[in-house]
Design a protein around this motif. Sequence first.
Motif, short mmCIF file in Angstrom:
data_model
loop_
_atom_site.label_atom_id
_atom_site.label_comp_id
_atom_site.label_asym_id
_atom_site.label_seq_id
_atom_site.Cartn_x
_atom_site.Cartn_y
_atom_site.Cartn_z
N ALA A 12 0.84 -1.21 0.00
CA ALA A 12 0.00 0.00 0.00
C ALA A 12 0.87 1.26 0.00
O ALA A 12 0.58 2.22 -0.72
CB ALA A 12 -0.94 -0.01 1.20
N ALA A 13 1.93 1.24 0.78
CA ALA A 13 2.82 2.41 0.86
C ALA A 13 3.59 2.61 -0.45
O ALA A 13 3.95 3.74 -0.79
CB ALA A 13 3.80 2.25 2.02
N ALA A 14 3.83 1.53 -1.21
CA ALA A 14 4.59 1.63 -2.45
C ALA A 14 3.76 2.13 -3.63
O ALA A 14 4.33 2.59 -4.63
CB ALA A 14 5.19 0.27 -2.79
N ILE A 15 2.45 2.05 -3.54
CA ILE A 15 1.60 2.41 -4.69
C ILE A 15 1.86 3.81 -5.21
O ILE A 15 2.05 3.99 -6.43
CB ILE A 15 0.10 2.16 -4.38
CG1 ILE A 15 -0.14 0.65 -4.25
CG2 ILE A 15 -0.79 2.76 -5.46
CD1 ILE A 15 -1.52 0.29 -3.74
N PRO A 16 1.90 4.86 -4.37
CA PRO A 16 2.16 6.20 -4.93
C PRO A 16 3.52 6.29 -5.66
O PRO A 16 3.61 6.91 -6.72
CB PRO A 16 2.14 7.11 -3.70
CG PRO A 16 1.29 6.38 -2.71
CD PRO A 16 1.58 4.92 -2.94
N ALA A 17 4.55 5.63 -5.14
CA ALA A 17 5.85 5.65 -5.79
C ALA A 17 5.79 4.89 -7.12
O ALA A 17 6.40 5.32 -8.12
CB ALA A 17 6.91 5.06 -4.87
N LEU A 18 5.07 3.79 -7.15
CA LEU A 18 4.93 3.04 -8.40
C LEU A 18 4.15 3.84 -9.44
O LEU A 18 4.47 3.78 -10.64
CB LEU A 18 4.25 1.69 -8.13
CG LEU A 18 5.10 0.69 -7.35
CD1 LEU A 18 4.26 -0.50 -6.92
CD2 LEU A 18 6.31 0.26 -8.15
N GLU A 19 3.15 4.58 -9.00
CA GLU A 19 2.41 5.45 -9.93
C GLU A 19 3.33 6.51 -10.51
O GLU A 19 3.28 6.80 -11.71
CB GLU A 19 1.21 6.09 -9.23
CG GLU A 19 0.11 5.12 -8.91
CD GLU A 19 -0.97 5.69 -8.01
OE1 GLU A 19 -2.09 5.17 -8.05
OE2 GLU A 19 -0.70 6.64 -7.23
N ARG A 20 4.19 7.09 -9.68
CA ARG A 20 5.14 8.10 -10.17
C ARG A 20 6.16 7.47 -11.13
O ARG A 20 6.53 8.08 -12.13
CB ARG A 20 5.82 8.82 -9.00
CG ARG A 20 4.87 9.73 -8.22
CD ARG A 20 5.59 10.57 -7.17
NE ARG A 20 6.20 9.79 -6.11
CZ ARG A 20 5.56 9.37 -5.01
NH1 ARG A 20 4.29 9.66 -4.84
NH2 ARG A 20 6.20 8.69 -4.08
N LEU A 21 6.58 6.24 -10.83
CA LEU A 21 7.51 5.54 -11.72
C LEU A 21 6.84 5.28 -13.06
O LEU A 21 7.44 5.49 -14.12
CB LEU A 21 7.96 4.22 -11.08
CG LEU A 21 8.90 3.35 -11.92
CD1 LEU A 21 10.18 4.09 -12.28
CD2 LEU A 21 9.18 2.06 -11.19
N ARG A 22 5.57 4.84 -13.04
CA ARG A 22 4.82 4.63 -14.27
C ARG A 22 4.77 5.91 -15.09
O ARG A 22 5.02 5.92 -16.30
CB ARG A 22 3.41 4.16 -13.94
CG ARG A 22 2.51 4.02 -15.17
CD ARG A 22 1.04 4.13 -14.84
NE ARG A 22 0.74 5.42 -14.23
CZ ARG A 22 -0.26 5.61 -13.36
NH1 ARG A 22 -1.03 4.61 -12.99
NH2 ARG A 22 -0.48 6.81 -12.86
N ASP A 23 4.46 7.02 -14.42
CA ASP A 23 4.37 8.30 -15.12
C ASP A 23 5.72 8.73 -15.70
O ASP A 23 5.79 9.27 -16.79
CB ASP A 23 3.81 9.38 -14.19
CG ASP A 23 2.36 9.11 -13.78
OD1 ASP A 23 1.69 8.27 -14.42
OD2 ASP A 23 1.92 9.74 -12.80
N ALA A 24 6.79 8.46 -14.96
CA ALA A 24 8.13 8.81 -15.43
C ALA A 24 8.52 7.96 -16.65
O ALA A 24 9.19 8.46 -17.55
CB ALA A 24 9.15 8.62 -14.30
N LEU A 25 8.07 6.71 -16.66
CA LEU A 25 8.36 5.86 -17.81
C LEU A 25 7.53 6.26 -19.04
O LEU A 25 7.98 6.09 -20.16
CB LEU A 25 8.05 4.40 -17.47
CG LEU A 25 9.00 3.73 -16.48
CD1 LEU A 25 8.44 2.38 -16.02
CD2 LEU A 25 10.37 3.57 -17.09
N GLY A 26 6.34 6.80 -18.78
CA GLY A 26 5.44 7.18 -19.87
C GLY A 26 5.81 8.48 -20.48
O GLY A 26 5.51 8.84 -21.58
#
Length: 144
Positions: A130-144
């Motif tokens: 749960a704590a990692a979700i915001p960081a993973l969303e930011r990583l997704r956005d950075a990859l996109g």
Amino acid sequence: MTELDAGRLAAVVSPLRRMLLGAARSREQLPEIPDAQIEVIRALPAGTVLAPSVLADRLGVQRSTVSNLLKSMERAGLVERRAAAGDGRGVEVEASARALDLFGRFDLAAAAVVTEAATALSDEDRAAIAAAIPALERLRDALG
């Protein structure tokens, strides 16, 4: 500072995604839709109407690629194309009611699959995810 093990993350994400897709499809008996078509539908949420050129720009692909995708998706009943409002030469595209229904069902099934699988994890693991979700969303956005 914690080092990111990028290789390990990539090695987990890809099979995790495939497993989730397969489990959600199976649960709802959904058709298999190619990844490229999924990206198109995700770019066309309910009420969104775009010109194919705008869609190509948003997806970062060639216009000819989008044109070919839209042709096959229209045959499958996943998108609807029509003349652009106010411009008889232009075309607009939107996700069909069928596509939106399939994706709504998929999203609900995927959430249920994750919820059920997470019951096998410890409270600490669920909290870490749960704590990692915001960081993973930011990583997704950075990859996109």
